[in-house]
Enzyme design. Structure first.
Site, mmCIF file in Angstrom:
data_model
loop_
_atom_site.group_PDB
_atom_site.id
_atom_site.type_symbol
_atom_site.label_atom_id
_atom_site.label_comp_id
_atom_site.label_asym_id
_atom_site.label_seq_id
_atom_site.Cartn_x
_atom_site.Cartn_y
_atom_site.Cartn_z
ATOM 1 N N GLU A 1 -2.489 -2.226 5.575
ATOM 2 C CA GLU A 1 -1.135 -2.781 5.522
ATOM 3 C C GLU A 1 -0.209 -1.753 6.187
ATOM 4 O OE1 GLU A 1 0.622 -2.790 1.626
ATOM 5 O OE2 GLU A 1 2.075 -4.367 2.123
ATOM 6 N N HIS B 1 2.431 -9.645 -7.612
ATOM 7 C CA HIS B 1 2.747 -8.561 -8.546
ATOM 8 C C HIS B 1 3.771 -9.044 -9.570
ATOM 9 C CE1 HIS B 1 0.986 -5.242 -6.047
ATOM 10 N NE2 HIS B 1 1.196 -6.122 -5.088
HETATM 11 N N1 ADE Z 1 3.197 -3.134 -4.580
HETATM 12 C C1 ADE Z 1 3.899 -4.258 -4.529
HETATM 13 N N2 ADE Z 1 3.882 -4.793 -3.304
HETATM 14 C C2 ADE Z 1 3.118 -3.967 -2.548
HETATM 15 C C3 ADE Z 1 2.707 -3.952 -1.210
HETATM 16 N N3 ADE Z 1 3.051 -4.924 -0.359
HETATM 17 N N4 ADE Z 1 1.939 -2.939 -0.794
HETATM 18 C C4 ADE Z 1 1.574 -1.968 -1.641
HETATM 19 N N5 ADE Z 1 1.927 -1.927 -2.903
HETATM 20 C C5 ADE Z 1 2.697 -2.915 -3.362
HETATM 21 ZN ZN ZN Z 2 0.695 -6.286 -3.066
#
Ligand code: ADE
Ligand code: ZN
Length: 339
Positions: A203, A16
């Site tokens: 996640e 990101h």
């Molecule tokens: N934006 C930046 N890192 C992230 C992550 N690990 N999970 C979800 N959105 C994100």
């Molecule tokens: Zn991410």
């Protein structure tokens, strides 16, 4: 002798922009734009980078982005942070980078039009790629907690900028509290418009989110997805779809997905026959490089160094580049990795 992991030619699919700002640059911006750090919160680093002493939770992890949103004060700032993100990857011997960015986040502080912000990132990334001799493609990210209408705007603007290097659309943000399904229409239309799809799932949510991302929303790649192993039927589904997993080990540890590094399922994902790539997610927030992640995979999680070649080539083969360009890039990597 140069470090093995740094010298290794690398490819990354999941980084990101907003998680890639150098601390020094943030301090420069804060000074230039009179951004004051709230009293009593300690140094800037504690607000924008994960600290050893804090609980590793997704709430604390996501909170860093709230502070980071204060920094996007001018076109020059956006230009600079994009350039530096590309430079940092190149200096780490990343040869191919898919850099994702969140137009809504970058536009918020100064109410910049989304299309301007996207053009600034595209222009800066293209120039930096030439300057630092790295191939860069872009992915536009939308956050789950923002409105579907905003996501739709970003998707359309991204689809209009494929020639400028925006090749994909990503769904990111708080998976624990916000489902992906409201974004179904946006992702369908984006795919029809030629954008490739990757979605953060599995996640901070369970394996069922990986299934929804692939089967319902049409994602080819999954950001993280490490909780896929909780459901063997979803593992089978992912194998059948040849779904590609963008695995970010340190991020998973620091955002509370796994309790300890030793618990990370990277090797079990490989053993289950899943397609795994390695990525940083947010190198500045985690204070890591992709080389660090390659090292961590081998030295802490027991990945054979030979398997790094497989993961690197998997990243190249799962890139969102047009087929012809991808084949050229894959041939270069195969040669250099002696595959
Ligand atoms: N934006 C930046 N890192 C992230 C992550 N690990 N999970 C979800 N959105 C994100
Ligand atoms: Zn991410």
């Amino acid at each position: 002798m140069e470090d093995f992991y740094r010298a290794f030619p690398k490819a990354e699919l999941h980084r990101h922009l907003e998680g890639s700002l150098r601390l020094k640059t943030m301090l420069d911006i804060a000074r230039a734009h009179g951004i004051t750090i709230p009293f009593g919160t300690g140094p800037l680093s504690s607000l924008v980078q994960v600290q050893g002493g804090e609980p590793f939770t997704y709430q604390n992890f996501l909170a860093k982005f709230n502070t980071l949103r204060m920094f996007y004060r001018s076109p020059e700032v956006i230009y600079r942070v994009t350039r530096e993100a590309v430079e940092d990857a190149a200096r780490d011997n990343v040869r191919y980078l898919e850099l994702r960015f969140t137009p809504v986040a970058l536009s918020r502080a100064e109410r910049f039009p989304l299309h301007d912000v996207m053009d600034w990132v595209c222009g800066s990334a293209r120039k930096a790629a030439q300057e630092f001799n790295i191939q860069v493609a872009l992915i536009a990210s939308v956050n789950r907690h923002e409105s579907v209408e905003l996501a739709e705007q970003v998707a359309w603007l991204a689809a209009e900028r494929r020639e400028c290097g925006i090749l994909g659309l990503d769904l990111a943000g708080n998976e624990a509290d916000f489902p992906a399904e409201p974004f179904l229409g946006v992702f369908r239309e984006a795919k029809q418009a030629g954008l490739r799809l990757t979605i953060h799932a599995g996640e901070w949510g369970g394996a069922e989110n990986v299934r929804a991302a692939v089967e319902t929303l049409g994602a080819e790649r999954i950001g993280h997805g490490v909780r896929v192993l909780e459901d063997p039927s979803v593992v089978r589904m992912a194998r059948e779809h040849k779904t590609v997993f963008e695995v970010c080990v340190t991020s998973n540890y620091q955002s509370g997905v796994v309790k300890s590094l030793a618990d990370h399922p990277l090797m079990r994902m490989l053993s289950a026959g899943l397609i795994v790539t390695l990525a940083t997610d947010d190198p500045s927030i985690s204070q890591i490089t992709l080389s660090d992640e390659y090292r961590r995979a081998c030295e802490d999680l027991g990945m054979p160094q030979e398997t790094l070649k497989q993961c690197t080539l998997a990243a190249v083969e799962a890139s969102f580049l047009p087929q012809f360009e991808k084949e050229k890039l894959a041939a270069k990597f195969r040669k250099e990795l002696a595959l």
